[in-house]
Design a protein around this motif. Sequence first.
Motif, PDB file in Angstrom:
ATOM      1  N   ARG A   1      46.581  18.374  41.846  1.00 16.39           N
ATOM      2  CA  ARG A   1      47.324  18.673  43.069  1.00 16.39           C
ATOM      3  C   ARG A   1      47.010  17.514  44.004  1.00 16.39           C
ATOM      4  O   ARG A   1      45.850  17.284  44.340  1.00 16.39           O
ATOM      5  CB  ARG A   1      46.860  19.985  43.694  1.00 16.39           C
ATOM      6  CG  ARG A   1      47.170  21.212  42.867  1.00 16.39           C
ATOM      7  CD  ARG A   1      46.596  22.435  43.540  1.00 16.39           C
ATOM      8  NE  ARG A   1      46.646  23.606  42.674  1.00 16.39           N
ATOM      9  CZ  ARG A   1      45.863  24.665  42.816  1.00 16.39           C
ATOM     10  NH1 ARG A   1      44.971  24.697  43.792  1.00 16.39           N
ATOM     11  NH2 ARG A   1      45.977  25.696  42.001  1.00 16.39           N
TER      12      ARG A   1
ATOM     13  N   VAL B   1      48.151  14.759  47.367  1.00 19.94           N
ATOM     14  CA  VAL B   1      48.960  14.350  48.521  1.00 19.94           C
ATOM     15  C   VAL B   1      49.160  12.851  48.393  1.00 19.94           C
ATOM     16  O   VAL B   1      48.189  12.076  48.463  1.00 19.94           O
ATOM     17  CB  VAL B   1      48.260  14.687  49.856  1.00 19.94           C
ATOM     18  CG1 VAL B   1      49.091  14.149  51.025  1.00 19.94           C
ATOM     19  CG2 VAL B   1      48.074  16.180  50.000  1.00 19.94           C
TER      20      VAL B   1
ATOM     21  N   LYS C   1      52.564  11.175  52.857  1.00 14.32           N
ATOM     22  CA  LYS C   1      52.968  12.579  52.904  1.00 14.32           C
ATOM     23  C   LYS C   1      51.777  13.455  53.319  1.00 14.32           C
ATOM     24  O   LYS C   1      50.606  13.036  53.241  1.00 14.32           O
ATOM     25  CB  LYS C   1      53.483  13.035  51.530  1.00 14.32           C
ATOM     26  CG  LYS C   1      54.770  12.343  51.106  1.00 14.32           C
ATOM     27  CD  LYS C   1      55.929  12.743  51.989  1.00 14.32           C
ATOM     28  CE  LYS C   1      57.198  12.019  51.602  1.00 14.32           C
ATOM     29  NZ  LYS C   1      58.316  12.352  52.506  1.00 14.32           N
ATOM     30  N   THR C   2      52.080  14.689  53.751  1.00 15.28           N
ATOM     31  CA  THR C   2      51.022  15.619  54.154  1.00 15.28           C
ATOM     32  C   THR C   2      50.942  16.843  53.255  1.00 15.28           C
ATOM     33  O   THR C   2      49.901  17.503  53.181  1.00 15.28           O
ATOM     34  CB  THR C   2      51.264  16.086  55.603  1.00 15.28           C
ATOM     35  OG1 THR C   2      52.566  16.695  55.687  1.00 15.28           O
ATOM     36  CG2 THR C   2      51.176  14.921  56.567  1.00 15.28           C
ATOM     37  N   GLU C   3      52.068  17.162  52.571  1.00  6.22           N
ATOM     38  CA  GLU C   3      52.095  18.331  51.704  1.00  6.22           C
ATOM     39  C   GLU C   3      51.679  17.957  50.280  1.00  6.22           C
ATOM     40  O   GLU C   3      52.131  16.936  49.742  1.00  6.22           O
ATOM     41  CB  GLU C   3      53.494  18.952  51.673  1.00  6.22           C
ATOM     42  CG  GLU C   3      53.929  19.578  52.980  1.00  6.22           C
ATOM     43  CD  GLU C   3      53.027  20.731  53.396  1.00  6.22           C
ATOM     44  OE1 GLU C   3      52.633  21.517  52.498  1.00  6.22           O
ATOM     45  OE2 GLU C   3      52.703  20.835  54.588  1.00  6.22           O
ATOM     46  N   PRO C   4      50.832  18.792  49.636  1.00  2.98           N
ATOM     47  CA  PRO C   4      50.400  18.477  48.262  1.00  2.98           C
ATOM     48  C   PRO C   4      51.523  18.720  47.246  1.00  2.98           C
ATOM     49  O   PRO C   4      52.396  19.559  47.444  1.00  2.98           O
ATOM     50  CB  PRO C   4      49.231  19.431  48.026  1.00  2.98           C
ATOM     51  CG  PRO C   4      49.497  20.586  48.942  1.00  2.98           C
ATOM     52  CD  PRO C   4      50.176  20.010  50.155  1.00  2.98           C
ATOM     53  N   VAL C   5      51.447  17.995  46.160  1.00  2.00           N
ATOM     54  CA  VAL C   5      52.405  18.114  45.057  1.00  2.00           C
ATOM     55  C   VAL C   5      51.620  18.317  43.769  1.00  2.00           C
ATOM     56  O   VAL C   5      50.619  17.622  43.533  1.00  2.00           O
ATOM     57  CB  VAL C   5      53.266  16.836  44.929  1.00  2.00           C
ATOM     58  CG1 VAL C   5      54.212  16.961  43.737  1.00  2.00           C
ATOM     59  CG2 VAL C   5      54.046  16.581  46.203  1.00  2.00           C
TER      60      VAL C   5
ATOM     61  N   VAL D   1      42.876  19.903  46.338  1.00  2.00           N
ATOM     62  CA  VAL D   1      43.876  18.839  46.509  1.00  2.00           C
ATOM     63  C   VAL D   1      43.175  17.488  46.616  1.00  2.00           C
ATOM     64  O   VAL D   1      42.173  17.345  47.325  1.00  2.00           O
ATOM     65  CB  VAL D   1      44.737  19.102  47.766  1.00  2.00           C
ATOM     66  CG1 VAL D   1      45.652  17.913  48.042  1.00  2.00           C
ATOM     67  CG2 VAL D   1      45.550  20.371  47.582  1.00  2.00           C
TER      68      VAL D   1
END
Length: 756
Positions: free
Chosen positions: A662, A664, A668-672, A750
């Motif tokens: 997981r 970031v 970006k600030t949101e995890p993927v 993350v």
Amino acid sequence: MAKSKSPIDTLSLAEAKILLEVARKVADGQTLDDQLETLVTLVTEATGADRGTLFVNDPSTQELYSRVTVGGLKREIRILNTTGIAGSVFQTGKGLLVKDVYKDSRFNKTVDEQTGYRTRSIACAPIRTVRGELIGVVEVLNRKGGKSAHFTPKDLKLLEAMAMQASVSLQRSLLMELGEKEKAKEAEFLSVVSEISGEIQLGNLLAKIIRTITRLLHAERSTLFINDEKTQELYTEVGEGLGATQIRFPNHLGIAGAVFTSGQTVNIQHAYADLRFNPGFDKKTGFFTRSILCTPVINKAGKVIGATQVLNKRGGAFTHEDEAKLKAFTAQVSVALENAKLFDDVQNMKNYAESMLESMSNAVVTLNEEGVIQTCNKAGYRILKTSAKEVLKKKAAEFFIGKNTWIEEKIRSTSASKEPALVMDAEMEWGGEKASANVSVLPLISVKDKPLGSLLMIEDISDEKRMKGTMARYMDPAIADQLMATGKEVLGGNISEASVLFSDVRSFTTLTESLGAQGTVGLLNEYFTLMVDCLQKEGGMLDKFIGDAIMAIFGLPLPREDDADRSVRAGIGMLVELDRFNAARKARGMMAIDMGLGINTDEIVSGNIGSPKRMNYTVIGDGVNLAARLETACKQYGAKMLVSDATVKKLKGTYRMREADRVVVKGKTEPVVIYECLDYHTDATFPNQMEVINQFKDGLAKYRKQDWDKARAAFREALKAHAGDKLSKIYIERCDYFQKSPPGEKWDGVWIMKEK
């Protein structure tokens, strides 16, 4: 040694008179059926039996069959000459008395069950010729006089004597009947061959052959399969009992396939006991196949061109005689069949050529030696803005006039030189409207090198075709065709979901330094050719080349339900193709190439972007940027192909994926959630793959629970299974780091990337 007595020697005077009566009455019979009926009647009366049956042996099928039955049972009975009491007598040549048949294991109860008759006792005697040859058996059932009455040895001797007395007449009649049957068969055979040989239409010929075979062999169904050399299939459009059903299957499958491949006749008495038989067709049609006779169709050159299959002979199994008859028949009709097939092929080629011309978007006009227009296809009438009445049977000089006279000149020069001519982007005028076209003129030459005339082809270059040519630079031509057909506006700008693929060559600078300028260009051209083929095979749109990188889109300009799968399959294909490419380079002593791939699915903006002087159809948006970040992240994770969670959720197929992290990404600030795809690997490049995946999954779960020791142990187990698993090594390093510097209770597993 004393000579054994004949059954006749021990008979009384009354019994001797019965024998004389037998000899006289049987001899008086006009036909074999009359004689058999007479004999059965006499033995039934003489022995005081309730019923009697005479079985004649059929050498071709090894069966005993009843021709006549007295006492109410009128249908034919066929049994193997090795079964039952009658079969036992026939095999041993010795008469039998059975007082209680239900206690005798040789007795076949099914006949009683079928007829409702109750058999108690049996006397059965063989029928021999004067030379001692067995030709059948005669048996009597249930001696009259009550349930306790049964046949005596005296009855059996009388039965044997009567059978012997009648055998001479019976054998003579059997031979005469056989001769008559053979003559009738020959006459019928010659008649049907004569009828069939004159047919030239393949469909009619097949129908006649099938009807004839079914009738000749007394079968329920028959089919003639012809080999299609182009598709390597056996096919038929006609089958007795099949209606209009067409059958096609590979020419090595099933009974017919085995016969076609081996060239040997097959006679199967029990279809379902043969492993080559496919019961699927029975299930499909509701027909039940019992027996099969199948023989190859061989032409005069000795080549197998098909197979004839006959199903379910009425009244029994197919015999050796049936085999011989079918072979002889197929040998006679094979010539007619080949002639009809050749005629059919010629007709098909003619129809194919005409259909092809009519379907073409280019004008096609043919002219004879004198320059007279003979044919024009539908596109020709449209492009030339004319009709059949205005163009056909006119000379080229009369039709191509005004600004189009140069066409007639090209036709004349081509006819004279016998060389084709091509004029690109030529100007012409039809119906007062100017047009641009590519024009080809071809000479038509016979196989004997004699001129037949000319062929004129005109390709209209319209704005629509120019647009299609432009679009084909970005995408598969088939997609461009589909897009043009829909009339959908895509160049102005749209927001839609698509899967974006980025790929990049690793250590490219080092490669260029060793190869030089020309070597670098040559390598890239060869590499890009292979990669673009993989993309277009899955229907991907090549967006652009960025140095040594590739950007491709799946789902634009036209979406498909499986665009995510197509992007993943394309990525796998690119890596597999790269392995082949590297193997060839290593064999030539050249350096191998490595690359990384990133795939993401998201809503993106697409359209023609640029300045008025130069525009390109491309895509932009966060979804595009994430795909590029994943390609770059492959270096950090020791992976070759990383796929986003958004893409994985859209997949319909099954792939060997493992969750990698997981994360970031930079900016970006949101995890993927990202996954590593392992499908491109072989057992040699990634051994014990499933064990590694399972151990890694266990380790990742413990890692996120901050159970560093157990996580490290699981990752080490993964490394034992595959020492080259870089991702497991990375996580062992992370466990070491976090054990020294714990991330805190609120840590959600993350990882934040610091680099692009």
